[in-house]
Design a protein around this motif. Structure first.
Motif, PDB file in Angstrom:
ATOM      1  N   LEU A 149       0.874  -1.176   0.000  1.00 26.29           N
ATOM      2  CA  LEU A 149       0.000   0.000   0.000  1.00 26.29           C
ATOM      3  C   LEU A 149       0.909   1.224   0.000  1.00 26.29           C
ATOM      4  O   LEU A 149       1.600   1.477   0.982  1.00 26.29           O
ATOM      5  CB  LEU A 149      -0.883  -0.005   1.249  1.00 26.29           C
ATOM      6  CG  LEU A 149      -1.890   1.129   1.368  1.00 26.29           C
ATOM      7  CD1 LEU A 149      -2.998   0.960   0.359  1.00 26.29           C
ATOM      8  CD2 LEU A 149      -2.480   1.202   2.767  1.00 26.29           C
ATOM      9  N   TYR A 150       0.918   1.945  -1.099  1.00 24.84           N
ATOM     10  CA  TYR A 150       1.968   2.964  -1.225  1.00 24.84           C
ATOM     11  C   TYR A 150       1.460   4.341  -1.612  1.00 24.84           C
ATOM     12  O   TYR A 150       0.419   4.487  -2.240  1.00 24.84           O
ATOM     13  CB  TYR A 150       3.034   2.490  -2.205  1.00 24.84           C
ATOM     14  CG  TYR A 150       2.557   2.320  -3.632  1.00 24.84           C
ATOM     15  CD1 TYR A 150       1.910   1.158  -4.036  1.00 24.84           C
ATOM     16  CD2 TYR A 150       2.784   3.318  -4.579  1.00 24.84           C
ATOM     17  CE1 TYR A 150       1.479   0.994  -5.351  1.00 24.84           C
ATOM     18  CE2 TYR A 150       2.361   3.156  -5.889  1.00 24.84           C
ATOM     19  CZ  TYR A 150       1.710   1.985  -6.263  1.00 24.84           C
ATOM     20  OH  TYR A 150       1.297   1.844  -7.558  1.00 24.84           O
ATOM     21  N   HIS A 151       2.225   5.311  -1.178  1.00 28.10           N
ATOM     22  CA  HIS A 151       2.005   6.702  -1.571  1.00 28.10           C
ATOM     23  C   HIS A 151       2.247   6.789  -3.070  1.00 28.10           C
ATOM     24  O   HIS A 151       3.317   6.405  -3.550  1.00 28.10           O
ATOM     25  CB  HIS A 151       2.990   7.590  -0.818  1.00 28.10           C
ATOM     26  CG  HIS A 151       2.746   9.057  -0.988  1.00 28.10           C
ATOM     27  ND1 HIS A 151       3.426   9.811  -1.895  1.00 28.10           N
ATOM     28  CD2 HIS A 151       1.889   9.884  -0.361  1.00 28.10           C
ATOM     29  CE1 HIS A 151       3.004  11.065  -1.820  1.00 28.10           C
ATOM     30  NE2 HIS A 151       2.066  11.140  -0.899  1.00 28.10           N
ATOM     31  N   GLY A 168       6.801   6.215  -3.379  1.00 26.78           N
ATOM     32  CA  GLY A 168       6.080   4.975  -3.101  1.00 26.78           C
ATOM     33  C   GLY A 168       6.386   3.874  -4.095  1.00 26.78           C
ATOM     34  O   GLY A 168       6.261   2.687  -3.796  1.00 26.78           O
ATOM     35  N   LYS A 169       6.786   4.281  -5.305  1.00 27.34           N
ATOM     36  CA  LYS A 169       7.033   3.268  -6.317  1.00 27.34           C
ATOM     37  C   LYS A 169       8.451   2.739  -6.302  1.00 27.34           C
ATOM     38  O   LYS A 169       8.748   1.722  -6.910  1.00 27.34           O
ATOM     39  CB  LYS A 169       6.713   3.858  -7.702  1.00 27.34           C
ATOM     40  CG  LYS A 169       5.229   4.138  -7.830  1.00 27.34           C
ATOM     41  CD  LYS A 169       4.802   4.371  -9.254  1.00 27.34           C
ATOM     42  CE  LYS A 169       5.804   5.164 -10.015  1.00 27.34           C
ATOM     43  NZ  LYS A 169       5.321   5.533 -11.336  1.00 27.34           N
ATOM     44  N   GLU A 170       9.296   3.455  -5.596  1.00 29.07           N
ATOM     45  CA  GLU A 170      10.716   3.085  -5.586  1.00 29.07           C
ATOM     46  C   GLU A 170      10.956   1.604  -5.239  1.00 29.07           C
ATOM     47  O   GLU A 170      11.749   0.951  -5.896  1.00 29.07           O
ATOM     48  CB  GLU A 170      11.457   4.014  -4.615  1.00 29.07           C
ATOM     49  CG  GLU A 170      12.941   3.768  -4.589  1.00 29.07           C
ATOM     50  CD  GLU A 170      13.745   4.917  -5.185  1.00 29.07           C
ATOM     51  OE1 GLU A 170      13.156   5.987  -5.415  1.00 29.07           O
ATOM     52  OE2 GLU A 170      14.937   4.723  -5.418  1.00 29.07           O
ATOM     53  N   GLN A 220      -9.265   1.902  -0.601  1.00 30.15           N
ATOM     54  CA  GLN A 220      -8.104   1.024  -0.568  1.00 30.15           C
ATOM     55  C   GLN A 220      -8.290  -0.080   0.471  1.00 30.15           C
ATOM     56  O   GLN A 220      -7.967  -1.239   0.233  1.00 30.15           O
ATOM     57  CB  GLN A 220      -6.839   1.823  -0.244  1.00 30.15           C
ATOM     58  CG  GLN A 220      -6.327   2.660  -1.374  1.00 30.15           C
ATOM     59  CD  GLN A 220      -7.065   3.969  -1.527  1.00 30.15           C
ATOM     60  OE1 GLN A 220      -7.937   4.319  -0.726  1.00 30.15           O
ATOM     61  NE2 GLN A 220      -6.766   4.711  -2.570  1.00 30.15           N
ATOM     62  N   TRP A 221      -8.798   0.303   1.595  1.00 30.69           N
ATOM     63  CA  TRP A 221      -8.905  -0.691   2.665  1.00 30.69           C
ATOM     64  C   TRP A 221     -10.035  -1.671   2.426  1.00 30.69           C
ATOM     65  O   TRP A 221      -9.981  -2.816   2.887  1.00 30.69           O
ATOM     66  CB  TRP A 221      -8.986  -0.009   4.031  1.00 30.69           C
ATOM     67  CG  TRP A 221      -7.618   0.424   4.418  1.00 30.69           C
ATOM     68  CD1 TRP A 221      -7.045   1.632   4.191  1.00 30.69           C
ATOM     69  CD2 TRP A 221      -6.607  -0.395   5.003  1.00 30.69           C
ATOM     70  NE1 TRP A 221      -5.741   1.635   4.607  1.00 30.69           N
ATOM     71  CE2 TRP A 221      -5.445   0.410   5.121  1.00 30.69           C
ATOM     72  CE3 TRP A 221      -6.552  -1.713   5.453  1.00 30.69           C
ATOM     73  CZ2 TRP A 221      -4.256  -0.083   5.663  1.00 30.69           C
ATOM     74  CZ3 TRP A 221      -5.372  -2.190   6.002  1.00 30.69           C
ATOM     75  CH2 TRP A 221      -4.232  -1.377   6.086  1.00 30.69           C
ATOM     76  N   LEU A 262       3.125  -0.877   4.437  1.00 25.78           N
ATOM     77  CA  LEU A 262       2.611   0.490   4.349  1.00 25.78           C
ATOM     78  C   LEU A 262       3.756   1.417   3.944  1.00 25.78           C
ATOM     79  O   LEU A 262       4.594   1.758   4.767  1.00 25.78           O
ATOM     80  CB  LEU A 262       2.016   0.912   5.699  1.00 25.78           C
ATOM     81  CG  LEU A 262       1.572   2.357   5.818  1.00 25.78           C
ATOM     82  CD1 LEU A 262       0.495   2.675   4.805  1.00 25.78           C
ATOM     83  CD2 LEU A 262       1.079   2.650   7.230  1.00 25.78           C
ATOM     84  N   TRP A 263       3.791   1.763   2.687  1.00 26.70           N
ATOM     85  CA  TRP A 263       4.871   2.633   2.212  1.00 26.70           C
ATOM     86  C   TRP A 263       4.309   4.043   2.122  1.00 26.70           C
ATOM     87  O   TRP A 263       4.060   4.572   1.053  1.00 26.70           O
ATOM     88  CB  TRP A 263       5.383   2.137   0.853  1.00 26.70           C
ATOM     89  CG  TRP A 263       6.806   2.516   0.615  1.00 26.70           C
ATOM     90  CD1 TRP A 263       7.234   3.737   0.208  1.00 26.70           C
ATOM     91  CD2 TRP A 263       7.969   1.707   0.757  1.00 26.70           C
ATOM     92  NE1 TRP A 263       8.599   3.747   0.105  1.00 26.70           N
ATOM     93  CE2 TRP A 263       9.078   2.515   0.435  1.00 26.70           C
ATOM     94  CE3 TRP A 263       8.186   0.387   1.149  1.00 26.70           C
ATOM     95  CZ2 TRP A 263      10.385   2.034   0.476  1.00 26.70           C
ATOM     96  CZ3 TRP A 263       9.490  -0.077   1.184  1.00 26.70           C
ATOM     97  CH2 TRP A 263      10.574   0.737   0.854  1.00 26.70           C
ATOM     98  N   GLY A 264       4.081   4.583   3.280  1.00 26.00           N
ATOM     99  CA  GLY A 264       3.327   5.839   3.314  1.00 26.00           C
ATOM    100  C   GLY A 264       4.142   7.008   3.803  1.00 26.00           C
ATOM    101  O   GLY A 264       5.302   6.898   4.162  1.00 26.00           O
ATOM    102  N   TRP A 265       3.481   8.121   3.837  1.00 27.01           N
ATOM    103  CA  TRP A 265       4.168   9.375   4.115  1.00 27.01           C
ATOM    104  C   TRP A 265       3.164  10.370   4.643  1.00 27.01           C
ATOM    105  O   TRP A 265       2.064  10.491   4.117  1.00 27.01           O
ATOM    106  CB  TRP A 265       4.766   9.878   2.809  1.00 27.01           C
ATOM    107  CG  TRP A 265       5.676  11.025   2.974  1.00 27.01           C
ATOM    108  CD1 TRP A 265       6.510  11.279   4.007  1.00 27.01           C
ATOM    109  CD2 TRP A 265       5.857  12.084   2.048  1.00 27.01           C
ATOM    110  NE1 TRP A 265       7.220  12.414   3.779  1.00 27.01           N
ATOM    111  CE2 TRP A 265       6.837  12.935   2.588  1.00 27.01           C
ATOM    112  CE3 TRP A 265       5.308  12.394   0.820  1.00 27.01           C
ATOM    113  CZ2 TRP A 265       7.259  14.086   1.939  1.00 27.01           C
ATOM    114  CZ3 TRP A 265       5.727  13.520   0.169  1.00 27.01           C
ATOM    115  CH2 TRP A 265       6.702  14.365   0.726  1.00 27.01           C
ATOM    116  N   GLY A 266       3.554  11.056   5.694  1.00 21.27           N
ATOM    117  CA  GLY A 266       2.698  12.117   6.212  1.00 21.27           C
ATOM    118  C   GLY A 266       1.395  11.592   6.769  1.00 21.27           C
ATOM    119  O   GLY A 266       1.344  10.541   7.407  1.00 21.27           O
TER     120      GLY A 266
END
Ligand SMILES: Nc1ncnc2c1ncn2[C@@H]1O[C@H](COP(=O)(O)OP(=O)(O)OP(=O)(O)O)[C@@H](O)[C@H]1O
Ligand SMILES: Nc1ncnc2c1ncn2[C@@H]1O[C@H](COP(=O)(O)OP(=O)(O)OP(=O)(O)O)[C@@H](O)[C@H]1O
Ligand SMILES: [Mg+2]
Ligand SMILES: [Mg+2]
Lengths: 300, 262, 352, 280, 411
Positions: E152-154, E159-161, E192-193, E206-210
């Motif tokens: 689950l990515y930003h 997020g795609k890295e 998403q969930w 969880l590749w998230g941010w903020g």
């Protein structure tokens, strides 16, 4: 296709839409009263929530004390904005007023973090954010209790504001002001007071939105971003319509979720950022003033 | 007053025009025509449908029924661009100037259909674009002189008083050198002296350039003096049509519009 | 007293149609250009070039583009950064995929790509107006950035989604130092500003302003709304596209699509509103304001040696307050303020 | 500066209800428009303000009603008193509450409100019962029957004249003791023009409402007014009793369109005349 | 002749919390060094500049500060956008830039990026470590076969890295990788969930941010997904990410390259810096928080690099930025050195070289107990470094080709 999943997505979307509508309401209020697109609404949501949490954490107050206190703060803020920012800008082009609210955004954001620091906070309302068991067991559909209560609050707000606009003298005066500042002044409408009131009410709406969103996302700077979710709702429902905000919210919420779930995977996902805007745009092509917005009068 | 100028053939003919907005009937089955070179006045009480009539003629409104024949071509409705292209210019009752632009630029816009250079040439401001600009500027200056608004040439029109704006608007319409000029209350908000100038002016345009003029005006003095034929509307219906003298004598017109004759 | 037009009579319309009809203005501009082209490169530091002048010029160009659309043609847009992104990524791909293409041509092609995207997204403006349109242009902003992140071809399948601008080489000369980049940017901006000025003072410009001020009347007069608006979108996006390419090539070097985010769009909008909507000069003034003010505030805060977390927030507040202050003093922006100052100077020392 | 005062005493005997003392107005900080205007409106009188386009009539009225600020105009000199008190610092709302109401030039109806709603906003400053409000509305509809027909349509879609009636009616709803009327006859059919002035007269006589009206239709204005001022280029160039003004030769020629030989036809004007300037 | 370090910090805007913690840690450690007499007597000075996390303001700050006070020793913008904006500039100015745990993964190749130091670990190594951890947790890498893992990515470059790494590993170990992007900023994730609930995966990365992180945790709760099965990237693993989610965050796990806990060095900060009223954090309870510790770690590594340079170029002297670059390239902070610094186990041992500007690649997994983080892997976790090395070579060489750089080590 799995039908109960579909309904789950649909209901989830509708309820998210309610949350968007809550923010959109603040915009509608101010736009309707002055023709100003209030860019600072997001910042006000953030400021309200942060102040509430800040007060309760710093002075160890219960929410029931902190909320009315914040309400008072928001009223003062609204009045101050009228006095300092709007009053000198009466009768200016809307883009100028728009820009002033952008200045305001910076100011409020800076002020909020100056007062309360930049740390995120948690905000716990006495409403639990868990699935309603009854629905879960009976239909295997997941609906959060929190969302249902949020929807109720939103319904109350919408009804109240809709009545305010359509049934009272002030409501009429507000619409007059939005049409023509000068003429409104000339007939004796006390623009200053009215704007003061409206901004104070908008502050209240911001507080409600801030609390509900804050409880969901935590109270942090990113609360200002919820404004971006409210914009498509706003243009779809019409800038000038209170019921439009709620209908727009429902449409946007539901279709955005359905799109993300059913179309998203086909194109690589993450379309929630732009999909609502494109959807609203399509609606606009049919009705350029949104679903319920007042028709723009172009007569010569 | 007799009319010594020659009026020509019918160039604009309206037949059975009906127009309504929702429930409001602005025009009901109206027919009249305009001859070349004449000054045709439209009068009638407030809300009679005069402005709507002009809007129909140049395509701002599309009538639900009726036919418009302009220079031999018959159609159901006009379209604004086509109307402008074929030589119909107009002024508006609620001033429709470009508020942010100077007087000069406003009048220059009137000549846009006569400009040939494409935008690239204009961007580069090459010889022909520059020449064109200056040639048109000369024309516009003539109009400015004519209207005696030299001193406000570079003022943004938003800053002008109401009467001056009316004049600029006329200038803009004239700049197009139209064949038919539709004037919607061009003299509202002017005093007698200014009206005299304005009348003189309209007459000159009519005389010298041969422009056909359709005029809406509430000042009966002006209408009676300068128009060749008058149409009278009331509640969207035509109640009179003829020379000023005929119309003036029409009892229905007196009842509906003039009140006690004076 | 010093700034007078008395005694300067125009004997031909050509003279009156000059860009700067007043002699003082002409001299002023000539001096300014001399300074920008000759004095500055000799005097200024690398810091000034690469952190102030270059971004200032690039933002001015973008603001100019937006001003054409919003200020002149009256179509409020919040998507300028998207057009910048198109310009940058298109130029990058032209450079990458067409061997031996001159870089200036790549820029122009980038600008044209942006213009085409601009036309596509400008279509709704035929029906939608005002803030509705503004909000709708956000669709452009989000969609374009989304595409650039989603479709890896645009970033040449770079794993981090980042492009690295190729070196600028024009006729064998490599523009690799800040001064050279500055001169290149300055030249491009000057030429484009001149073209813009020409456009807005001729019929295209008038058609834009007419549509802005009253579109129904403009139509009645014979301007074609569709063509006029789309042209405005195209030209504006072209300008933004070039600015975007310069942003990547002459300024940042390595960029990710997110560099062209909504924030950037807003900053450019701020520039034109602060500088003056519908004014070429305003684009430059606004850009200077937005680029310089934070630096200036930062320096002051530093000078006062405030604790940084307080200083940063105060900076933001002062920035917001100043925007409001300027709007109250002069809602039509810095350009108008400048004009009024000139008018006052003209009368000086008499009050009227 | 010389003011051509024909007769000045009669009207001034009354204590001035509204008095404008030597005001100077500047727009945008640089454009000087009014260069020292003084005028008085005695209680219960009708005063006409005449002058060519751009003379400064509307500006004067806006200065009085303090709407000028919002158009970036400033009163830089002089003062204005109403009912004996200075009012230049008040908000328009306070002025309306004190009984001074303005009908602006160019109609300014609230486009999105229906005609009736427009009229109702006019009564904003008053607290009226529902029935009283209805009665007031009826009164306006009685004056302007056309408005009754169009009561439910959005004002933005009504005709020019209808909007003008709407604007006047709206001001009447405030039940002011003094009205500033800016070109009330503009765009109104001749029959109705007479009626509007009759309304003015009857309000004036029956309810002691004072009027300051800027008007281009000099003829009719001087017929109904008690007193008149003529503005030119931001200055008062002539003032006097309406009847005296009406018989003044210059006024006759330039503002009434009659010269020695009686009214001339508009068709027969053979030349453009340079407007006579009293001021060099 | 002090050692001057410009700080491109951000203390306003959406990421202010992270910025103030990180730079607070950095400044605290600087103060500590100075209080203890400097680095062999060389004191550290610094100047802060607010970047607002905005690339062009960051560039301005960099350009303004790089020359002042005798020249910058190094920079660390803590922002991918700014890092890209000054990527070319630092190479030209010969100023080393560290990017702790963000930025280009391929910059670890010092032959192509001589001035960039993505110290400790890059995104790719982290992703590899994640799979390693999940495999271990399942009872061995082979047990991953048939498992479902949601990424689950930003929805951005960030997020795609890790996707190439995760995809390669999915193929290798036979688990199913479901990629679900979240549009920025991610303040609404219901759809998403619901998808996740539908897929019912074994783990969610969880590749998230903020704000996206807190919302993900909250939404997981509303949708009845166990937080224990969620594994966040380290940008989703600070107090700032867990606290706003409230009780929902209990049990949530994330990666980190700092072992949460207390260390002698932190006590020293309290006793020597904060007691003297020189602490940078306005809220003392944040000492030792994730971002703060990350800042302290950065400062430790920087000072180590300077000390290393001093060893070669002269003890007690002010080092030039090029000399410090050499220091960074020859870092060796092993456990003994960590112990001496009072930071044993606070971060993995770091040993860099020209080929490996990262120097470690090891991470830990931590779990949120409801009010603080607790490490749940006793040892440092290292993923499949051979895989990431190959990717790194390929990608950095492509960059070198585009930029016409001949890869080589600086001496
Ligand atoms: N907002 C403004 N900014 C600058 N100048 C203005 C502004 N409004 C009016 N003026 C100038 O002030 C002068 C007087 O204008 P005003 O509207 O008072 O004239 P008026 O006597 O009402 O004319 P009219 O009969 O045409 O309505 C005019 O020369 C006009 O150009
Ligand atoms: N776009 C429209 N929508 C609805 N009603 C309209 C519209 N345009 C005109 N009307 C109505 O049609 C009628 C005729 O209007 P019009 O403007 O033609 O009158 P007019 O003869 O020009 O009156 P005036 O002398 O007052 O200008 C009016 O009652 C007006 O309200
Ligand atoms: Mg009309
Ligand atoms: Mg006037």
């Amino acid at each position: 296709m799995n039908l109960s999943f579909f309904f789950e997505v649909l209901i989830g979307g509708l309820l998210s839409g309610v949350m968007y509508a809550l923010v959109a309401l603040g915009f509608v209020l101010i736009y309707k009263a002055s023709g100003v697109f209030n860019f600072a609404q997001g910042a006000m949501v953030f400021f309200a929530a942060l102040t509430c949490v800040g007060l309760s954490e710093k002075f160890d107050l219960s929410m029931w004390v902190a909320i009315p206190l914040t309400m008072a703060v928001m009223i003062v803020l609204g009045l101050a904005i009228e006095r300092i920012v709007l009053r000198p800008l009466v009768n200016q082009p809307e883009i100028t007023l728009f820009m002033a609210t952008i200045g305001l955004t910076f100011f409020i954001e800076g002020l909020a973090q100056l007062l309360w620091g930049s740390q995120p906070h948690k905000l716990t309302l006495p409403i639990e954010d868990v699935p309603i068991e009854f629905l879960m067991e009976k239909f295997n559909i997941l609906v959060s209790q929190f969302d249902v209560i949020a929807a109720l609050i939103c319904a109350i707000l919408v009804t109240g504001l809709a009545l305010l606009f359509s049934k009272t003298k002030i409501g009429r005066a507000l619409r007059a002001v939005a049409d023509d500042h000068q003429a409104a002044l000339a007939v004796g409408i006390p623009l200053q007071q009215i704007w003061g009131i409206v901004w104070a009410v908008a502050g209240f709406v911001a507080l409600v939105a801030g609390l509900l969103w804050g409880a969901r996302n935590g109270v942090q700077f990113a609360l200002t971003f919820v404004a971006l979710k409210a914009l498509p709702v706003l243009i779809l429902g019409g800038f000038t319509s209170v019921p439009g905000a709620i209908v727009g919210g429902l449409i946007i919420g539901a279709s955005e979720k359905l799109a993300e779930v059913y179309i998203g995977p086909l194109v690589g996902g993450g379309i929630e950022g732009w999909f609502p805007y494109v959807l609203a745009l399509l609606f606009l092509l049919v009705r350029p003033e949104g679903l319920f917005g007042e028709k723009i009068i172009r007569r010569i | 007053m007799t009319n010594k100028r020659k009026t020509g053939e019918v160039i604009l003919d309206l037949q059975g025009i009906s127009l309504s907005f929702g429930g409001v009937k602005a025009l009901t089955n109206i027919s009249f025509n305009v001859r070349e070179h004449e000054i045709r006045a439209i009068i009638g009480p407030n809300g009679a449908g005069k402005s709507s009539m002009l809007n129909v003629i140049n395509g701002v409104y599309r009538p639900q029924e009726g036919q418009i024949t302009y220079r031999g071509r018959q159609r159901k409705d006009m379209n604004t661009y086509a109307a402008a292209k074929s030589g119909i210019a107009r002024t508006f009752q609620n001033i429709a100037l470009f508020k942010g632009m100077s007087v000069l630029n406003n009048i220059m816009t009137g000549r846009n259909l006569k400009m040939q250079c494409n935008f690239l040439m204009q961007a580069l401001y090459l010889g022909s674009a520059r020449k064109e600009e200056i040639a048109h500027r000369e024309k516009v200056e003539e109009i400015i002189d004519f209207l005696e608004i030299q001193h406000i040439r570079k003022t943004p029109v938003g800053r002008l008083s109401y009467g001056l704006q009316k004049r600029v608007e006329l200038g803009r319409a004239l700049a197009a050198e139209p064949e038919i000029l539709l004037l919607d209350e061009p003299m509202a908000g002017m005093n007698v002296e200014e009206k005299q100038d304005m009348s003189r002016f309209i007459l000159d345009v009519n005389d010298q350039l041969g422009t056909t003029i359709v005029l809406i005006e509430h000042d009966m003095g002006v209408v009676m003096d300068i128009s060749d034929r008058v149409v009278v509307l009331d509640y969207g219906k035509k109640i009179g049509d003829g020379t000023p003298a005929e119309v003036l004598a029409n009892q229905e017109v007196i009842n509906a519009y003039l009140g006690v004759a004076h | 007293m010093f700034y007078r037009e008395a005694g300067q009579f125009k004997t031909s319309y050509q003279a009156d149609n000059q860009i700067f009809p007043l002699r003082q203005d002409r001299i002023g501009v000539a001096l300014l250009l001399c300074a920008a082209f000759f004095a500055v490169p000799l005097l200024a530091s690398d810091y000034a070039f690469s952190a102030i002048f270059i971004p200032f010029l690039i933002f001015s160009l973008a603001a100019l583009g937006l001003n054409i659309l919003t200020g002149y043609a009256g179509q409020l847009s919040l998507g300028s950064a998207a057009f910048m992104a198109v310009g940058a990524f298109a130029s990058y791909n032209f450079m990458l995929r067409v061997p031996g293409i001159p870089i200036l041509l790549a820029f122009v092609l980038g600008g044209i790509s942006a213009a085409m995207v601009g036309i596509a997204f400008g279509l709704p403006s035929l029906r939608i107006r005002g803030f509705y349109l503004a909000a709708a242009t956000l669709a452009t902003q989000f969609f374009v950035v989304w595409c650039l992140t989603k479709i890896q071809w645009f970033t040449n399948y770079s794993s981090s989604g980042v492009i690295t601008a190729q070196e600028i080489v024009i006729m064998g000369m490599s523009f690799n130092t800040p001064v050279k980049k500055y001169l290149l940017t300055l030249s491009i901006v000057c030429v484009m500003a001149l073209l813009a000025k020409n456009m807005v003072r001729s019929n295209v410009g008038r058609s834009w302003m007419a549509v802005r001020d009253m579109d129904v009347a403009a139509e009645v007069i014979g301007f074609r709304l569709m063509r006029t608006k789309l042209l405005a979108f195209a030209v504006s996006s072209f300008y933004c596209g070039i600015a975007g390419a310069l942003y990547a090539y002459a300024y940042l070097g390595t960029v990710e699509p997110e560099a062209y985010n909504l924030d950037l769009s807003f900053r450019i909008l701020f520039m034109i509103i602060i500088g003056g909507v519908g004014s070429i000069l305003g684009s430059f003034l606004g850009s200077a304001f937005i680029v310089l003010l934070p630096v200036f505030l930062n320096l002051i805060a530093h000078f006062l040696s405030l604790p940084t977390n307080i200083a940063s927030n105060l900076e933001l507040m002062v920035f917001g307050a100043l925007i409001i202050f300027f709007l109250i003093v002069e809602p039509h922006g810095l350009a108008r303020l400048w004009q009024i100052t000139k008018e006052k100077l003209r009368l000086w020392p008499f009050p009227h | 500066m010389s003011i051509h005062s024909i007769s000045s005493e009669s009207a001034i005997n009354n204590p001035a209800y509204l008095s404008v003392n030597n005001i100077e107005v500047i727009y945008d900080h640089v454009i000087l428009v009014l260069k020292g205007i003084s005028l008085q409106v005695p209680q219960g009188k009708i005063v006409a303000l005449l002058g060519a386009n751009g003379a400064g009539k509307s500006t004067t009225l806006k200065a009085i009603s303090t709407l000028l600020k919002n158009e970036r105009g400033d009163i830089t000199k002089g003062d204005i008193t109403f009912q004996g008190q200075r009012v230049d610092h008040l908000t328009p709302n306070e002025l309306v509450k004190r009984g001074l109401s303005q009908v602006m030039e160019g109609r300014h109806c609230f486009g999105h409100l229906s005609v009736e709603e427009n009229l109702l906003t006019g009564a904003y400053t008053r607290t009226l019962s529902r029935t009283d409000l209805k009665a007031e509305l009826e009164k306006v509809y009685h004056y302007f029957p056309r408005l009754r027909e169009r009561r439910n349509s959005q004002a933005g879609y009504t005709s020019g004249g209808e909007q003008q009636m709407c604007a006047i009616g709206r001001a009447l709803m405030a039940k002011p003791s003094m009205i500033l009327l800016d070109e009330p006859s503009m765009g109104i059919a001749p029959q109705l023009v007479e009626e509007i002035f009759e309304i003015v007269k009857s309000l004036n006589q029956q309810e002691q409402v004072s009027f300051l009206l800027a008007e281009q239709n000099t003829n009719i204005a001087l017929r109904y007014a008690d007193f008149g001022y003529i503005l030119e280029n931001g200055r008062v160039v002539m003032e006097g009793d309406a009847s005296d003004l009406a018989s003044n030769e210059d006024v006759k020629e330039f503002y009434l369109g009659v010269s020695g030989a009686g009214r001339k036809s508009f068709r027969d004007m053979k030349f453009y005349r340079r407007r006579k300037r009293w001021l060099a | 002749d002090d050692q001057y370090i410009p700080l491109l910090s951000y203390r306003v805007g959406p990421y202010a919390a992270g910025g103030s913690g990180f730079y607070g840690g950095v400044i605290d450690y600087f103060n500590l060094i100075n209080a203890k007499g400097g680095l062999n007597g060389v004191k550290i000075t610094w100047e802060e500049c607010e970047t607002e996390y905005n690339a062009s303001r960051g560039v301005e700050c960099y350009e303004r500060l790089k020359k002042s006070q005798g020249g910058a020793s190094l920079v660390e913008p803590l922002s991918t956008g700014i890092a890209y904006g000054i990527l070319d500039r630092v190479a030209e100015d010969k100023i080393p830039m560290t990017t702790l745990g963000y930025g280009r993964s391929d910059a670890a190749n010092g032959k192509v990026f001589p001035y960039i130091f993505p110290l400790i670990t890059s995104y790719w190594n982290q992703a590899a470590a994640m799979t390693k951890y999940l495999g271990d947790k399942s009872g061995g890498m082979d047990k991953l076969k048939g498992k479902k893992i949601v990424h689950l990515y930003h929805d951005s470059a960030f997020g795609k890295e890790p996707i190439p790494v995760l995809e390669a590993q999915a193929k290798q170990y036979g688990f199913e990788l479901i990629k679900i992007p979240v549009a920025h900023p991610g303040n609404e994730q219901q759809s998403q969930w619901l998808q996740i609930r539908q897929a019912n995966p074994d783990y969610v990365i969880l590749w998230g941010w903020g704000v996206m992180n807190a919302v993900a945790i909250k939404t997981a709760q509303r949708n009845g997904y166990s937080r224990e099965k969620m594994l966040g990237v380290w940008w989703a693993g600070s107090e700032e990410d867990a606290v706003p989610a409230g009780d929902a965050a209990k049990g949530y796990t994330s990666m980190t390259f700092n072992t949460p806990g207390n260390y002698p060095v932190l006590d020293e900060l309290r006793s020597k810096v904060y007691a003297a009223g020189k602490g940078n954090l306005s809220d003392k309870t944040r000492i030792g928080s994730v971002y703060h510790m990350r800042g302290v770690t950065a400062a430790i590594l920087w000072s180590e690099a300077i000390l290393k340079a001093q060893e070669k170029y002269g003890k007690g002297k002010q080092m030039t930025s090029e000399q410090i670059r050499w220091g960074f390239e020859n870092l060796n902070v092993d456990e003994a050195r960590q112990k001496a610094l009072g930071a044993l186990g606070m971060f993995p041992p770091v040993k860099t070289s020209c080929e490996d500007h990262e120097g470690s690649g090891a991470v830990k997994v931590q779990q949120w107990t409801g009010d603080k983080w607790k490490a749940i892997t006793p040892n440092w976790v290292v993923g499949d470094k051979a895989l990431t090395r190959a990717m790194l070579e390929e990608s950095s060489n492509k960059y070198a080709a585009e930029k016409k750089i001949t890869p080589a080590c600086l001496k």
